[in-house]
Design a protein around this motif. Structure first.
Motif, PDB file in Angstrom:
ATOM      1  N   PRO A 235       0.675  -1.286   0.232  1.00 34.29           N
ATOM      2  CA  PRO A 235       0.512   0.302  -0.380  1.00 34.29           C
ATOM      3  C   PRO A 235       0.360   1.739  -0.124  1.00 34.29           C
ATOM      4  CG  PRO A 235      -0.792  -1.641   1.979  1.00 34.29           C
ATOM      5  CD  PRO A 235       0.231  -2.445   1.340  1.00 34.29           C
ATOM      6  N   ALA A 236       2.339   1.611   0.522  1.00 40.53           N
ATOM      7  CA  ALA A 236       3.191   2.772   0.470  1.00 40.53           C
ATOM      8  C   ALA A 236       3.079   2.380  -1.248  1.00 40.53           C
ATOM      9  CB  ALA A 236       4.274   2.525   1.647  1.00 40.53           C
ATOM     10  N   LEU A 237       3.323   1.986  -1.835  1.00 41.99           N
ATOM     11  CA  LEU A 237       3.605   1.727  -3.515  1.00 41.99           C
ATOM     12  C   LEU A 237       2.536   1.716  -4.234  1.00 41.99           C
ATOM     13  CD1 LEU A 237       6.963  -0.263  -3.129  1.00 41.99           C
ATOM     14  CD2 LEU A 237       6.337   2.425  -2.878  1.00 41.99           C
ATOM     15  N   PRO A 238       2.095   3.397  -4.583  1.00 43.27           N
ATOM     16  CA  PRO A 238       0.010   3.298  -4.767  1.00 43.27           C
ATOM     17  C   PRO A 238       0.111   2.240  -6.587  1.00 43.27           C
ATOM     18  CG  PRO A 238       1.165   5.618  -4.823  1.00 43.27           C
ATOM     19  CD  PRO A 238       1.882   4.324  -4.022  1.00 43.27           C
ATOM     20  N   ILE A 239      -0.107   2.033  -6.871  1.00 44.14           N
ATOM     21  CA  ILE A 239      -0.285   1.688  -8.639  1.00 44.14           C
ATOM     22  C   ILE A 239      -1.137   2.362  -9.271  1.00 44.14           C
ATOM     23  CG2 ILE A 239      -0.127  -1.018  -7.781  1.00 44.14           C
ATOM     24  CD1 ILE A 239      -3.654  -0.938  -8.386  1.00 44.14           C
ATOM     25  N   TRP A 240      -1.646   3.945  -8.588  1.00 42.69           N
ATOM     26  CA  TRP A 240      -1.877   4.467  -9.767  1.00 42.69           C
ATOM     27  C   TRP A 240      -1.680   6.070 -10.487  1.00 42.69           C
ATOM     28  CZ3 TRP A 240      -4.548   1.020  -7.194  1.00 42.69           C
ATOM     29  CH2 TRP A 240      -5.170   1.385  -5.926  1.00 42.69           C
ATOM     30  N   THR A 241      -2.169   6.367 -11.093  1.00 37.50           N
ATOM     31  CA  THR A 241      -1.101   7.858 -11.536  1.00 37.50           C
ATOM     32  C   THR A 241      -1.533   8.981 -12.023  1.00 37.50           C
ATOM     33  OG1 THR A 241      -1.187   7.083 -13.889  1.00 37.50           O
ATOM     34  CG2 THR A 241       0.585   5.308 -13.015  1.00 37.50           C
ATOM     35  N   GLY A 242      -0.968   9.677 -12.171  1.00 35.06           N
ATOM     36  CA  GLY A 242      -1.685  10.689 -12.415  1.00 35.06           C
ATOM     37  C   GLY A 242      -2.420  12.182 -11.358  1.00 35.06           C
ATOM     38  N   ARG A 243      -3.048  13.279 -11.620  1.00 28.77           N
ATOM     39  CA  ARG A 243      -3.812  14.674 -11.132  1.00 28.77           C
ATOM     40  C   ARG A 243      -4.659  13.411 -10.302  1.00 28.77           C
ATOM     41  NH1 ARG A 243      -7.628  17.452 -11.213  1.00 28.77           N
ATOM     42  NH2 ARG A 243      -7.482  17.602 -13.691  1.00 28.77           N
ATOM     43  N   GLU A 244      -5.150  12.449 -11.065  1.00 32.79           N
ATOM     44  CA  GLU A 244      -6.838  11.798 -10.699  1.00 32.79           C
ATOM     45  C   GLU A 244      -6.057  10.169  -9.863  1.00 32.79           C
ATOM     46  OE1 GLU A 244      -9.171  12.337 -13.376  1.00 32.79           O
ATOM     47  OE2 GLU A 244      -9.856  14.065 -13.696  1.00 32.79           O
ATOM     48  N   GLN A 245      -5.012  10.081  -9.914  1.00 35.66           N
ATOM     49  CA  GLN A 245      -5.403   8.949  -9.501  1.00 35.66           C
ATOM     50  C   GLN A 245      -5.655   7.479  -9.837  1.00 35.66           C
ATOM     51  OE1 GLN A 245      -2.851   8.739  -6.010  1.00 35.66           O
ATOM     52  NE2 GLN A 245      -2.358  10.289  -8.040  1.00 35.66           N
ATOM     53  N   THR A 246      -5.775   7.914 -10.487  1.00 37.98           N
ATOM     54  CA  THR A 246      -6.163   6.576 -12.024  1.00 37.98           C
ATOM     55  C   THR A 246      -5.554   5.332 -12.175  1.00 37.98           C
ATOM     56  OG1 THR A 246      -5.915   7.832 -14.249  1.00 37.98           O
ATOM     57  CG2 THR A 246      -7.971   8.139 -13.137  1.00 37.98           C
ATOM     58  N   PHE A 247      -6.238   3.958 -12.878  1.00 39.18           N
ATOM     59  CA  PHE A 247      -5.679   2.611 -12.250  1.00 39.18           C
ATOM     60  C   PHE A 247      -5.614   2.605 -14.442  1.00 39.18           C
ATOM     61  CE2 PHE A 247      -5.905  -2.007 -12.837  1.00 39.18           C
ATOM     62  CZ  PHE A 247      -3.995  -1.951 -12.358  1.00 39.18           C
ATOM     63  N   GLU A 248      -5.209   2.811 -14.845  1.00 42.93           N
ATOM     64  CA  GLU A 248      -4.942   2.484 -16.235  1.00 42.93           C
ATOM     65  C   GLU A 248      -4.576   1.171 -17.701  1.00 42.93           C
ATOM     66  OE1 GLU A 248      -4.228   5.995 -18.303  1.00 42.93           O
ATOM     67  OE2 GLU A 248      -4.460   7.296 -16.186  1.00 42.93           O
TER      68      GLU A 248
END
Length: 361
Positions: A235-248
């Motif tokens: 959980p300390a290393l998120p898999i989402w990216t970008g300003r909106e924290q999306t998973f793509e």
């Protein structure tokens, strides 16, 4: 006709009524001409910004997606630190999977099945800092009817910024096939590894959960929803990216789907859809599915594709006659220099004959 001419010559009131009616009709025609939906050239950033379905409130519907028998509807290839889990309501295992995992059982009817992640086995130091990678392929079943509407939505409001991302796929009455397998990144390792995400558990309604070996599992979903969750192993290393924290990392088809149109509709019935995109001519493309914590988003269209768009029943992209005239230097100049003065003189002469002429100094 003779009576109309006589009224026109002798009745100032009649001339004023006819002139006012003509101006009202012209204004109405200009208004209508400025509200004719025009095809929008795709892709368009402002349209993509509208293609959002909020969790538990809205859903994305792809109209008549071009998905042939055996073709991909949705796919995912896992990466480091990514954990994937699946829940379905009306599914059966294929014969090979059933005989391997539940030997001696007879084929049962569709039931709830889950493919989830168990705790990391504790036996020795991990041989890698990687994660077992899960691959998911969801296809239209062989011999199944075409998909009329493919729905994508979210139901879990507790996803949270750092917990997981969800997408639910629903092809209605069209059966779908799922193939899923989870593999160790260590070559040759076939047993349950002690890396995160390797311990997979198959749950079938009415049976005890089964710890899975690293072998493909195939399901036939007869109808209804397919619920996918994606979460970070650490959980300390998120898999989402970008300003909106999306998973793509989840793809429509093998990267793109095509269809007749798209709707964003509310879960509760409403008169008009918040967004209705209809292909103008050929099909349009849908890609870049983005899973946020509280909404789904995707991109609409590719170069050379066009669509007609309605938002809450109204087209935001229309032909604008006044704007077109203003941008056309010749037309605007002719109207300002010649037509407007001539029209005013005609109106003054026929409707306001007693008005003194304004002379230029």
């Amino acid at each position: 006709m003779a009576n109309l001419k006589e009224h026109w010559r002798n009745s100032l009131h009649f001339r004023r009524i006819i002139t006012a009616s003509a101006f009202a009709l012209a204004a109405l025609l200009v208004y209508l001409g400025s509200h004719i939906p025009r095809p929008l050239s795709l892709p368009a950033d402002d349209l993509n910004a509208k293609s959002v379905a909020r969790v538990n409130e809205e859903q994305i519907i792809l109209e008549k997606p071009d998905i042939g028998e055996g073709d991909l509807a949705l796919s995912y290839v896992g990466n480091k630190n990514e954990i994937a889990d699946i829940w379905v309501d009306n599914a059966t295992l294929d014969d090979n999977s059933r005989q391997l995992l539940f030997p001696g059982t007879v084929l049962a009817g569709p039931s709830a099945i889950s493919y989830t992640t168990g705790p990391v086995p504790v036996h020795g130091k991990p041989q890698s800092d990687d994660t077992c990678h899960t691959t998911i392929a969801i296809r239209r079943a062989q011999g199944s009817p075409p998909i009329d509407r493919l729905k994508l939505y979210q139901t879990d409001t507790t996803a949270g910024a750092q917990r997981y991302r969800q997408v639910v796929l629903d092809a209605g009455k069209t059966p779908m096939e799922i193939e899923v397998h989870t593999d160790s990144p260590i070559p040759g390792e076939l047993g349950v590894s002690n890396l995160p995400g390797c311990h997979k558990i198959l749950g079938v309604s009415g049976s005890k959960p089964v710890d899975l070996p690293q072998l493909p599992i195939r399901l036939l979903v007869s109808s209804g929803k397919i619920d996918l969750h994606f979460s970070p192993a650490n959980p300390a290393l998120p898999i989402w990216t970008g300003r909106e924290q999306t998973f793509e990392a989840v793809s429509l088809g093998d990267g793109t789907l095509r269809g007749n149109g798209l709707q964003i509709t509310t879960i509760q019935p409403a008169k008009d859809a918040p967004l209705d995109v209809r292909a103008d001519g050929n099909e349009i493309s849908f890609s870049r599915l983005k899973l946020g914590s509280e909404k789904l988003r995707l991109d609409i269209g590719r170069d050379s594709e066009k669509a007609t768009v309605f938002a809450d029943g109204v087209s935001p992209y229309n032909y604008d006659l006044i704007d077109t005239m203003q941008k056309n230097l010749v037309v605007s100049s002719v109207f300002a220099v010649f037509l407007a003065p001539i029209l005013w003189k005609w109106v003054r002469k026929n409707c306001f004959p007693d008005m003194p002429e304004i002379k230029e100094e």
